[in-house]
Scaffold this motif. Sequence first.
Motif, PDB file in Angstrom:
ATOM      1  N   PRO A  45       0.648  -1.178   0.018  1.00 51.83           N
ATOM      2  CA  PRO A  45      -0.069   0.026   0.097  1.00 51.83           C
ATOM      3  C   PRO A  45       0.788   1.293  -0.079  1.00 51.83           C
ATOM      4  O   PRO A  45       1.805   1.385   0.779  1.00 51.83           O
ATOM      5  CB  PRO A  45      -0.884  -0.112   1.427  1.00 51.83           C
ATOM      6  CG  PRO A  45      -0.714  -1.575   1.495  1.00 51.83           C
ATOM      7  CD  PRO A  45       0.491  -2.069   1.110  1.00 51.83           C
ATOM      8  N   GLU A  46       0.415   2.189  -0.823  1.00 58.52           N
ATOM      9  CA  GLU A  46       1.183   3.495  -0.702  1.00 58.52           C
ATOM     10  C   GLU A  46       0.938   4.400   0.188  1.00 58.52           C
ATOM     11  O   GLU A  46      -0.226   4.567   0.668  1.00 58.52           O
ATOM     12  CB  GLU A  46       0.884   4.101  -2.081  1.00 58.52           C
ATOM     13  CG  GLU A  46       1.716   5.285  -2.440  1.00 58.52           C
ATOM     14  CD  GLU A  46       3.249   4.732  -2.960  1.00 58.52           C
ATOM     15  OE1 GLU A  46       4.269   5.247  -2.295  1.00 58.52           O
ATOM     16  OE2 GLU A  46       3.322   4.025  -3.713  1.00 58.52           O
ATOM     17  N   GLU A  47       2.046   4.964   1.194  1.00 55.48           N
ATOM     18  CA  GLU A  47       1.662   5.802   2.247  1.00 55.48           C
ATOM     19  C   GLU A  47       1.204   6.975   1.645  1.00 55.48           C
ATOM     20  O   GLU A  47       1.630   7.454   0.640  1.00 55.48           O
ATOM     21  CB  GLU A  47       3.106   5.823   3.064  1.00 55.48           C
ATOM     22  CG  GLU A  47       3.260   4.633   3.817  1.00 55.48           C
ATOM     23  CD  GLU A  47       4.538   4.879   4.737  1.00 55.48           C
ATOM     24  OE1 GLU A  47       4.172   5.692   5.457  1.00 55.48           O
ATOM     25  OE2 GLU A  47       5.559   4.444   4.528  1.00 55.48           O
ATOM     26  N   ALA A  48       0.076   7.788   2.431  1.00 59.46           N
ATOM     27  CA  ALA A  48      -0.310   8.999   2.179  1.00 59.46           C
ATOM     28  C   ALA A  48       0.668   9.861   2.801  1.00 59.46           C
ATOM     29  O   ALA A  48       0.888  10.071   3.795  1.00 59.46           O
ATOM     30  CB  ALA A  48      -1.649   9.196   2.638  1.00 59.46           C
ATOM     31  N   TYR A  49       0.917  11.234   1.899  1.00 58.36           N
ATOM     32  CA  TYR A  49       1.598  12.219   2.476  1.00 58.36           C
ATOM     33  C   TYR A  49       0.877  13.500   1.878  1.00 58.36           C
ATOM     34  O   TYR A  49       1.218  14.252   1.064  1.00 58.36           O
ATOM     35  CB  TYR A  49       3.224  12.334   2.391  1.00 58.36           C
ATOM     36  CG  TYR A  49       3.903  11.195   2.584  1.00 58.36           C
ATOM     37  CD1 TYR A  49       4.448  11.199   3.707  1.00 58.36           C
ATOM     38  CD2 TYR A  49       4.217   9.900   1.716  1.00 58.36           C
ATOM     39  CE1 TYR A  49       5.211  10.035   4.289  1.00 58.36           C
ATOM     40  CE2 TYR A  49       5.041   8.786   2.209  1.00 58.36           C
ATOM     41  CZ  TYR A  49       5.286   8.868   3.591  1.00 58.36           C
ATOM     42  OH  TYR A  49       6.060   7.978   3.942  1.00 58.36           O
ATOM     43  N   ASN A  82     -11.403   3.066  -6.994  1.00 56.85           N
ATOM     44  CA  ASN A  82     -10.100   2.078  -6.369  1.00 56.85           C
ATOM     45  C   ASN A  82      -9.098   3.001  -5.851  1.00 56.85           C
ATOM     46  O   ASN A  82      -8.079   3.485  -6.338  1.00 56.85           O
ATOM     47  CB  ASN A  82      -9.165   1.323  -7.542  1.00 56.85           C
ATOM     48  CG  ASN A  82      -8.288   0.511  -6.758  1.00 56.85           C
ATOM     49  OD1 ASN A  82      -8.375   0.027  -5.614  1.00 56.85           O
ATOM     50  ND2 ASN A  82      -7.431   0.091  -7.898  1.00 56.85           N
ATOM     51  N   PRO A  83      -9.539   3.489  -4.582  1.00 55.52           N
ATOM     52  CA  PRO A  83      -8.279   4.616  -4.038  1.00 55.52           C
ATOM     53  C   PRO A  83      -7.074   4.174  -3.733  1.00 55.52           C
ATOM     54  O   PRO A  83      -6.934   3.018  -3.072  1.00 55.52           O
ATOM     55  CB  PRO A  83      -9.312   4.610  -2.512  1.00 55.52           C
ATOM     56  CG  PRO A  83     -10.228   3.711  -2.264  1.00 55.52           C
ATOM     57  CD  PRO A  83     -10.500   3.144  -3.571  1.00 55.52           C
ATOM     58  N   LYS A  84      -6.275   4.925  -4.026  1.00 52.38           N
ATOM     59  CA  LYS A  84      -4.728   4.631  -3.569  1.00 52.38           C
ATOM     60  C   LYS A  84      -4.414   5.135  -2.358  1.00 52.38           C
ATOM     61  O   LYS A  84      -3.449   4.484  -1.681  1.00 52.38           O
ATOM     62  CB  LYS A  84      -3.784   5.473  -4.665  1.00 52.38           C
ATOM     63  CG  LYS A  84      -2.470   5.352  -4.582  1.00 52.38           C
ATOM     64  CD  LYS A  84      -1.527   6.125  -5.612  1.00 52.38           C
ATOM     65  CE  LYS A  84      -0.170   5.836  -5.752  1.00 52.38           C
ATOM     66  NZ  LYS A  84       0.432   6.486  -6.620  1.00 52.38           N
ATOM     67  N   TYR A  85      -5.163   6.061  -1.767  1.00 56.31           N
ATOM     68  CA  TYR A  85      -4.846   6.604  -0.520  1.00 56.31           C
ATOM     69  C   TYR A  85      -6.063   6.558   0.387  1.00 56.31           C
ATOM     70  O   TYR A  85      -7.095   6.715  -0.170  1.00 56.31           O
ATOM     71  CB  TYR A  85      -4.278   7.981  -0.567  1.00 56.31           C
ATOM     72  CG  TYR A  85      -2.889   8.178  -1.386  1.00 56.31           C
ATOM     73  CD1 TYR A  85      -1.809   7.499  -1.007  1.00 56.31           C
ATOM     74  CD2 TYR A  85      -3.055   9.055  -2.445  1.00 56.31           C
ATOM     75  CE1 TYR A  85      -0.785   8.016  -1.802  1.00 56.31           C
ATOM     76  CE2 TYR A  85      -1.935   9.056  -3.285  1.00 56.31           C
ATOM     77  CZ  TYR A  85      -0.662   8.686  -2.941  1.00 56.31           C
ATOM     78  OH  TYR A  85       0.426   8.876  -3.733  1.00 56.31           O
TER      79      TYR A  85
END
Length: 418
Positions: A79-83, A152-155
Amino acid sequence: MNLSDCDHPSVACLNPYETIRKYQCQSCGEVMMCECEKDVAYRFFPSNLSTSRELKTQNRFHVTLGFQEGVCNSCRGLPEEAYPKAQMYRLKSKIHRYYWREIYFETTKRFADWAESQGYQEYCIAERDHHEVYTSINQTVVKEIKELHRINPKYIYEGESANEVITKNEVDVISLDGVYLKPSPGRAAILDRGEICSVEEFAKRHFERLGYKVLFTESVPFHVLFGVFMWLLIQDSTDSKVDMVGVGDREAFDNGTKGDIIWTLLPEDFGTSGYAQRRAKSIEEHFSMLPGSKEELFWLFEYWVDHSANLRQYLWAHRPQDLAKAKEIISILPADATRQILRYLVEDYWGRYLGWPDMLVYNSCEFFFVEIKSSKDKLSEVQKNWIRGNKNYLHLPFKLVKIHKKGVIETAPLTLMV
């Protein structure tokens, strides 16, 4: 360890807010970029590929392994971390705040392709000449990413709701009733005893009728206080990380003219929590010499205001009206409160400089800060952050004024009194 034997099982992103991210392997210590960004990096950001500055400390790291496959979370199947970026002008929606890199990359690529089709060799020149095309492409990209997020949410959007922040931080809420005008002249407008005014003016009149005085503040006067009282620490020439930096003349910018470059000393890790940790001893020494009474603080402000001019230019804390408000704040607040504000800011300036309340309300016996919200207005993320910081650190008296919609009057467009 032989570097060729390391498969970089665990990496840490040095600064997620850099355009092209760099990662340090936790096993071998080498610094690299992910292969998936290679094309866009070489095409648009070739000058940003050799070094990185760690977010917390601003320490410089050199890229040692260039581009490597399977470095970022997406390429590793993680999973990509949100910044998310701070909520501010042009970054108000969560799509803009969370997907800022994706929007920037895709907009840049599409606009550059369009510019090349029009015969431009430099896309940045094309953007200057055809900003409306760039804006249109950007809007299309945002719309597409918004739809992708829906499917399809990435974050995963995080954060407490306004009500959760208010409850958890024990915010005193003052409820007022107001008759709103429709249509309003740009901003929410309220009818007050036959006069049309803004929600801020409506709240100001409410407190004045109770015998208080009101000073409109928001954030910039506190930047002035920081610049004036902390310049000697921040611009300490004995600090090994201080360097000379140039900024555009803010006053010339305000006047719409071309100004000279203003040169000022600034530590490379200024505004980070790492700066406060690195300079902890010097910070304590600085506060030990700051006056403990408001009269002495006021005198020192006058003495240091010119010395701090270049730092305040860098901070956009240069305007006369904000200097005047800063002086009023010194005269209103107890000296300990002013010193606490300075400590709060120096420990993480860039994380704490936004979100300050709309006004300071006071009389001869008490003072409190006030944030004002109309019936449909919500707390921004930076305002929530300030409320948390106030509860946990500043401990300043604070109230939230909510002006509920008691009624609506249909009227022709009118001029708003602010």
